[in-house]
Design a protein around this motif. Structure first.
Motif, PDB file in Angstrom:
ATOM      1  N   THR A  14      22.174  29.495  21.447  1.00  0.00           N
ATOM      2  CA  THR A  14      20.770  29.090  21.536  1.00  0.00           C
ATOM      3  C   THR A  14      20.610  27.913  22.478  1.00  0.00           C
ATOM      4  OG1 THR A  14      20.232  29.901  19.329  1.00  0.00           O
ATOM      5  CG2 THR A  14      18.823  28.158  20.229  1.00  0.00           C
ATOM      6  N   LEU A  15      21.513  26.945  22.393  1.00  0.00           N
ATOM      7  CA  LEU A  15      21.452  25.795  23.286  1.00  0.00           C
ATOM      8  C   LEU A  15      21.521  26.230  24.739  1.00  0.00           C
ATOM      9  CD1 LEU A  15      21.535  22.726  23.806  1.00  0.00           C
ATOM     10  CD2 LEU A  15      24.024  22.855  23.595  1.00  0.00           C
ATOM     11  N   GLU A  16      22.420  27.127  25.058  1.00  0.00           N
ATOM     12  CA  GLU A  16      22.607  27.560  26.437  1.00  0.00           C
ATOM     13  C   GLU A  16      21.439  28.385  26.954  1.00  0.00           C
ATOM     14  OE1 GLU A  16      26.398  29.491  26.257  1.00  0.00           O
ATOM     15  OE2 GLU A  16      27.506  27.605  26.618  1.00  0.00           O
ATOM     16  N   ALA A  17      20.667  28.985  26.048  1.00  0.00           N
ATOM     17  CA  ALA A  17      19.535  29.812  26.456  1.00  0.00           C
ATOM     18  C   ALA A  17      18.258  29.008  26.682  1.00  0.00           C
ATOM     19  CB  ALA A  17      19.272  30.893  25.410  1.00  0.00           C
ATOM     20  N   LEU A  18      18.238  27.775  26.197  1.00  0.00           N
ATOM     21  CA  LEU A  18      17.025  26.976  26.280  1.00  0.00           C
ATOM     22  C   LEU A  18      16.914  26.282  27.641  1.00  0.00           C
ATOM     23  CD1 LEU A  18      17.056  25.368  22.728  1.00  0.00           C
ATOM     24  CD2 LEU A  18      15.467  27.109  23.574  1.00  0.00           C
ATOM     25  N   PRO A  19      15.710  26.242  28.219  1.00  0.00           N
ATOM     26  CA  PRO A  19      15.528  25.562  29.510  1.00  0.00           C
ATOM     27  C   PRO A  19      15.612  24.045  29.358  1.00  0.00           C
ATOM     28  CG  PRO A  19      13.415  26.251  28.642  1.00  0.00           C
ATOM     29  CD  PRO A  19      14.453  26.816  27.712  1.00  0.00           C
ATOM     30  N   VAL A  20      15.986  23.377  30.435  1.00  0.00           N
ATOM     31  CA  VAL A  20      16.024  21.913  30.467  1.00  0.00           C
ATOM     32  C   VAL A  20      14.779  21.436  31.213  1.00  0.00           C
ATOM     33  CG1 VAL A  20      17.266  19.876  31.262  1.00  0.00           C
ATOM     34  CG2 VAL A  20      18.533  21.871  30.416  1.00  0.00           C
ATOM     35  N   ILE A  21      13.993  20.588  30.583  1.00  0.00           N
ATOM     36  CA  ILE A  21      12.746  20.096  31.186  1.00  0.00           C
ATOM     37  C   ILE A  21      12.988  18.715  31.774  1.00  0.00           C
ATOM     38  CG2 ILE A  21      10.345  19.467  30.781  1.00  0.00           C
ATOM     39  CD1 ILE A  21      10.340  21.413  28.435  1.00  0.00           C
ATOM     40  N   ASP A  22      12.710  18.585  33.059  1.00  0.00           N
ATOM     41  CA  ASP A  22      12.812  17.293  33.735  1.00  0.00           C
ATOM     42  C   ASP A  22      11.399  16.772  33.948  1.00  0.00           C
ATOM     43  OD1 ASP A  22      13.248  15.080  35.271  1.00  0.00           O
ATOM     44  OD2 ASP A  22      14.279  16.115  36.906  1.00  0.00           O
ATOM     45  N   PHE A  23      10.959  15.864  33.095  1.00  0.00           N
ATOM     46  CA  PHE A  23       9.594  15.376  33.172  1.00  0.00           C
ATOM     47  C   PHE A  23       9.343  14.549  34.430  1.00  0.00           C
ATOM     48  CE2 PHE A  23       9.724  15.950  28.444  1.00  0.00           C
ATOM     49  CZ  PHE A  23       8.716  16.909  28.390  1.00  0.00           C
ATOM     50  N   ALA A  24      10.396  14.137  35.101  1.00  0.00           N
ATOM     51  CA  ALA A  24      10.224  13.364  36.332  1.00  0.00           C
ATOM     52  C   ALA A  24       9.709  14.248  37.466  1.00  0.00           C
ATOM     53  CB  ALA A  24      11.538  12.699  36.739  1.00  0.00           C
ATOM     54  N   THR A  25       9.929  15.539  37.361  1.00  0.00           N
ATOM     55  CA  THR A  25       9.543  16.449  38.439  1.00  0.00           C
ATOM     56  C   THR A  25       8.536  17.517  38.015  1.00  0.00           C
ATOM     57  OG1 THR A  25      11.426  17.908  37.958  1.00  0.00           O
ATOM     58  CG2 THR A  25      11.784  16.146  39.562  1.00  0.00           C
ATOM     59  N   VAL A  26       8.367  17.739  36.724  1.00  0.00           N
ATOM     60  CA  VAL A  26       7.522  18.833  36.256  1.00  0.00           C
ATOM     61  C   VAL A  26       6.045  18.441  36.294  1.00  0.00           C
ATOM     62  CG1 VAL A  26       7.452  18.216  33.796  1.00  0.00           C
ATOM     63  CG2 VAL A  26       7.371  20.620  34.483  1.00  0.00           C
ATOM     64  N   ASP A  27       5.192  19.422  36.549  1.00  0.00           N
ATOM     65  CA  ASP A  27       3.741  19.242  36.491  1.00  0.00           C
ATOM     66  C   ASP A  27       3.291  19.701  35.107  1.00  0.00           C
ATOM     67  OD1 ASP A  27       1.115  18.824  37.071  1.00  0.00           O
ATOM     68  OD2 ASP A  27       0.938  20.413  38.568  1.00  0.00           O
ATOM     69  N   LEU A  28       2.774  18.797  34.302  1.00  0.00           N
ATOM     70  CA  LEU A  28       2.514  19.095  32.898  1.00  0.00           C
ATOM     71  C   LEU A  28       1.499  20.227  32.665  1.00  0.00           C
ATOM     72  CD1 LEU A  28       2.567  15.571  31.209  1.00  0.00           C
ATOM     73  CD2 LEU A  28       4.207  17.418  30.896  1.00  0.00           C
ATOM     74  N   PRO A  29       0.339  20.247  33.321  1.00  0.00           N
ATOM     75  CA  PRO A  29      -0.630  21.314  33.013  1.00  0.00           C
ATOM     76  C   PRO A  29      -0.077  22.726  33.192  1.00  0.00           C
ATOM     77  CG  PRO A  29      -1.735  19.521  34.140  1.00  0.00           C
ATOM     78  CD  PRO A  29      -0.263  19.222  34.205  1.00  0.00           C
ATOM     79  N   PRO A  30       0.605  23.057  34.307  1.00  0.00           N
ATOM     80  CA  PRO A  30       1.171  24.402  34.403  1.00  0.00           C
ATOM     81  C   PRO A  30       2.250  24.670  33.353  1.00  0.00           C
ATOM     82  CG  PRO A  30       1.053  23.385  36.570  1.00  0.00           C
ATOM     83  CD  PRO A  30       0.756  22.309  35.572  1.00  0.00           C
ATOM     84  N   LEU A  31       3.037  23.652  33.004  1.00  0.00           N
ATOM     85  CA  LEU A  31       4.045  23.829  31.968  1.00  0.00           C
ATOM     86  C   LEU A  31       3.385  24.157  30.630  1.00  0.00           C
ATOM     87  CD1 LEU A  31       6.929  23.647  30.841  1.00  0.00           C
ATOM     88  CD2 LEU A  31       6.587  21.166  30.602  1.00  0.00           C
ATOM     89  N   ARG A  32       2.339  23.432  30.290  1.00  0.00           N
ATOM     90  CA  ARG A  32       1.628  23.701  29.043  1.00  0.00           C
ATOM     91  C   ARG A  32       1.035  25.101  29.041  1.00  0.00           C
ATOM     92  NH1 ARG A  32      -1.613  18.089  29.626  1.00  0.00           N
ATOM     93  NH2 ARG A  32      -0.037  16.624  28.814  1.00  0.00           N
ATOM     94  N   ALA A  33       0.446  25.482  30.172  1.00  0.00           N
ATOM     95  CA  ALA A  33      -0.165  26.809  30.255  1.00  0.00           C
ATOM     96  C   ALA A  33       0.883  27.907  30.105  1.00  0.00           C
ATOM     97  CB  ALA A  33      -0.899  26.962  31.586  1.00  0.00           C
ATOM     98  N   ALA A  34       2.042  27.712  30.718  1.00  0.00           N
ATOM     99  CA  ALA A  34       3.110  28.702  30.601  1.00  0.00           C
ATOM    100  C   ALA A  34       3.612  28.797  29.166  1.00  0.00           C
ATOM    101  CB  ALA A  34       4.251  28.333  31.543  1.00  0.00           C
ATOM    102  N   MET A  35       3.721  27.656  28.496  1.00  0.00           N
ATOM    103  CA  MET A  35       4.151  27.666  27.102  1.00  0.00           C
ATOM    104  C   MET A  35       3.127  28.375  26.218  1.00  0.00           C
ATOM    105  SD  MET A  35       5.752  23.827  26.630  1.00  0.00           S
ATOM    106  CE  MET A  35       6.073  24.101  24.884  1.00  0.00           C
ATOM    107  N   ASP A  36       1.837  28.095  26.449  1.00  0.00           N
ATOM    108  CA  ASP A  36       0.796  28.745  25.660  1.00  0.00           C
ATOM    109  C   ASP A  36       0.850  30.256  25.849  1.00  0.00           C
ATOM    110  OD1 ASP A  36      -0.109  26.380  24.611  1.00  0.00           O
ATOM    111  OD2 ASP A  36      -1.802  26.173  25.995  1.00  0.00           O
ATOM    112  N   GLN A  37       1.059  30.695  27.110  1.00  0.00           N
ATOM    113  CA  GLN A  37       1.132  32.127  27.367  1.00  0.00           C
ATOM    114  C   GLN A  37       2.352  32.748  26.695  1.00  0.00           C
ATOM    115  OE1 GLN A  37      -1.301  33.975  29.053  1.00  0.00           O
ATOM    116  NE2 GLN A  37      -0.118  35.560  28.005  1.00  0.00           N
ATOM    117  N   MET A  38       3.474  32.034  26.713  1.00  0.00           N
ATOM    118  CA  MET A  38       4.681  32.537  26.071  1.00  0.00           C
ATOM    119  C   MET A  38       4.446  32.769  24.587  1.00  0.00           C
ATOM    120  SD  MET A  38       8.457  30.761  25.830  1.00  0.00           S
ATOM    121  CE  MET A  38       7.852  29.422  24.791  1.00  0.00           C
ATOM    122  N   PHE A  39       3.792  31.816  23.934  1.00  0.00           N
ATOM    123  CA  PHE A  39       3.544  31.969  22.503  1.00  0.00           C
ATOM    124  C   PHE A  39       2.480  33.022  22.228  1.00  0.00           C
ATOM    125  CE2 PHE A  39       5.331  27.583  22.543  1.00  0.00           C
ATOM    126  CZ  PHE A  39       6.431  27.855  21.760  1.00  0.00           C
ATOM    127  N   ALA A  40       1.511  33.157  23.155  1.00  0.00           N
ATOM    128  CA  ALA A  40       0.492  34.189  22.991  1.00  0.00           C
ATOM    129  C   ALA A  40       1.093  35.587  23.075  1.00  0.00           C
ATOM    130  CB  ALA A  40      -0.600  34.022  24.050  1.00  0.00           C
TER     131      ALA A  40
END
Length: 317
Positions: A14-40
């Motif tokens: 499970t650890l190896e399958a999970l993505p690593v999020i680098d908040f120094a480079t990520v754009d939060l709104p698209p990340l949130r939208a992608a997460m919402d779509q994944m759960f939807a």
């Protein structure tokens, strides 16, 4: 020093399958939208005796309305106990939708009403906005207990990670305001103390996986609106409260290599010294969010402990 050798073997896949999020480079709104779509897109459990309602409730002090999701058993004896659930995500990501499947199942299995809060996220909304959104949901739950078939004497609060931190802070806020009592707090690897970001001697084996010191610093900075470790602000971090007396009984669960392990242990220690009943579990070889590996032995042990504690807490009158 790497702590990989400490991880329980059946958590590694499970650890190896999970993505690593680098908040120094990520754009939060698209990340949130992608997460919402994944759960939807995730399939919901079918055939459960639970109704689901989405609605908005008035915010505190003129703030925007707060989105909530209400899960109500359609079988069993009312009035039901209730849980105010607060999702995790480091104060900067996540939504009530991310735990919809789990909340549907819990409402059915536990025979309880669950109100899950879509609080505003940082950095767009810094403290105190998110905790005030949670208080608005608590106000709604108490004020509409009759219509919701809820026993107002058996309303507890629960959350994971940042949600656990908000749940603990909400318990302090509710105690101080004296308006809407909380019967118990159920805290899953809660994010309680911004001072963990500034420790002179960080734990050498905690925080390497899933939620790291860099991510923690980002989350707390976004939520506080300034660098972590500075002056304490009321209800921003439950561990900063000088007085923990009079709080509701607490269940606290955390992995032994979770970044929050030491702050969770210290919070539990202080609760006991304040006369608050505490049930504390530390799971060996478990990193932050380890329960995502649902089939792992340590996750099954956690679920049993968590469900058992909730059942006992909700049975108290």
């Amino acid at each position: 020093m790497s702590s990989r050798h400490l991880i329980e073997t059946d958590l590694i896949a499970t650890l190896e399958a999970l993505p690593v999020i680098d908040f120094a480079t990520v754009d939060l709104p698209p990340l949130r939208a992608a997460m919402d779509q994944m759960f939807a897109d995730m399939p919901m459990p079918e055939g459960l005796p639970v109704s689901v309602e989405r609605k908005s409730v008035p915010g505190e002090n003129g703030a925007p309305d707060v989105g909530i999701m209400i899960y109500t058993p359609t079988a069993g004896e009312a009035p039901f106990p209730a849980l105010l659930h607060i999702h995790g995500g480091g104060y900067v990501i996540g939504s009530a939708a991310m735990t919809e499947a789990a909340n549907r199942a819990r409402a059915a299995e536990m025979g309880c009403v669950i109100v899950s809060v879509d609080y505003r996220l940082a950095p767009e909304t810094a403290h105190p906005g998110p905790i005030e959104d949670c208080y608005a949901a608590l106000r709604y739950l108490h004020g509409n207990a009759g219509a919701l078939n809820v026993d107002s004497k058996r309303i507890g609060v629960t959350g994971e990670s940042a949600g656990g931190g908000l749940a603990a802070a909400l318990a302090v806020m509710a105690r101080d305001k004296g308006e809407f009592p909380i019967a118990f707090q159920h805290l899953i690897y809660p994010m309680l103390d911004d001072r963990t970001c500034t420790m002179a001697e960080p734990h050498p084996h905690c925080g390497e996986f899933i939620w790291t010191p860099d991510q923690n610093r980002f989350g707390w900075s976004a939520y506080l609106g300034h660098a972590p470790g500075a002056e304490a602000r009321p209800y921003a971090a439950a561990a900063r409260s000088d007085d923990l007396s009079g709080l509701p009984p607490a269940f606290i669960a955390v992995g032994a290599i979770d970044l929050f392990m030491e702050e969770n242990l210290e919070f539990a220690r202080r609760l006991t010294r304040a006369g608050v009943p505490v049930e504390l579990h530390v799971y060996p070889g478990a990193f932050h969010g380890f329960d995502m590996a649902a089939d792992a032995a340590v996750s099954k042990a956690f679920k049993w402990n968590s469900d058992d504690a909730l059942s006992r807490a909700m049975a108290r009158r």
